[in-house]
Design a protein around this motif. Structure first.
Motif: not given
Length: 98
Positions: A8, A10, A83-84, A87-88, A90-91
């Motif tokens: 996940r 980026d 958002r990206a 998410d990064h 969070a990964a």
């Protein structure tokens, strides 16, 4: 079995300067190029390349204008970029076991 969280991550945030740039941006404010440069302790060329890369992915928006007669560039994060980046992060946290 769940896929490893590294899948996940980026690639747009692979470099420390791009990651740091995204971390510095806030959705409700534009940041002037010179302030970002000083904040990130980056040279103009490296920061310009990072901004251009993130603009191509639609993660940041570039606004050009003038303050008095001096040209200025402001950078802001897009909703898509926000958002990206979230998410990064969070990964990364999942990889670190947080």
């Amino acid at each position: 079995m769940m896929p490893h969280p590294r899948h996940r991550l980026d690639p747009a945030f692979q470099t420390p300067i791009r990651f740091s740039l995204m971390a510095a941006l806030r959705r409700d404010a534009d940041i002037e190029f010179g302030i970002l440069r000083d904040l990130l302790e980056a040279d103009d060329s490296s920061l310009s390349k990072a901004i251009a890369h993130l603009a191509r992915t639609n993660y940041v928006r570039i606004t050009k204008g003038y303050v008095g007669s001096r040209p200025r560039t402001w950078i802001s994060i897009t909703a898509y970029g926000e958002r990206a980046y979230a998410d990064h992060v969070a990964a990364l946290r999942a990889i670190a076991g947080e």
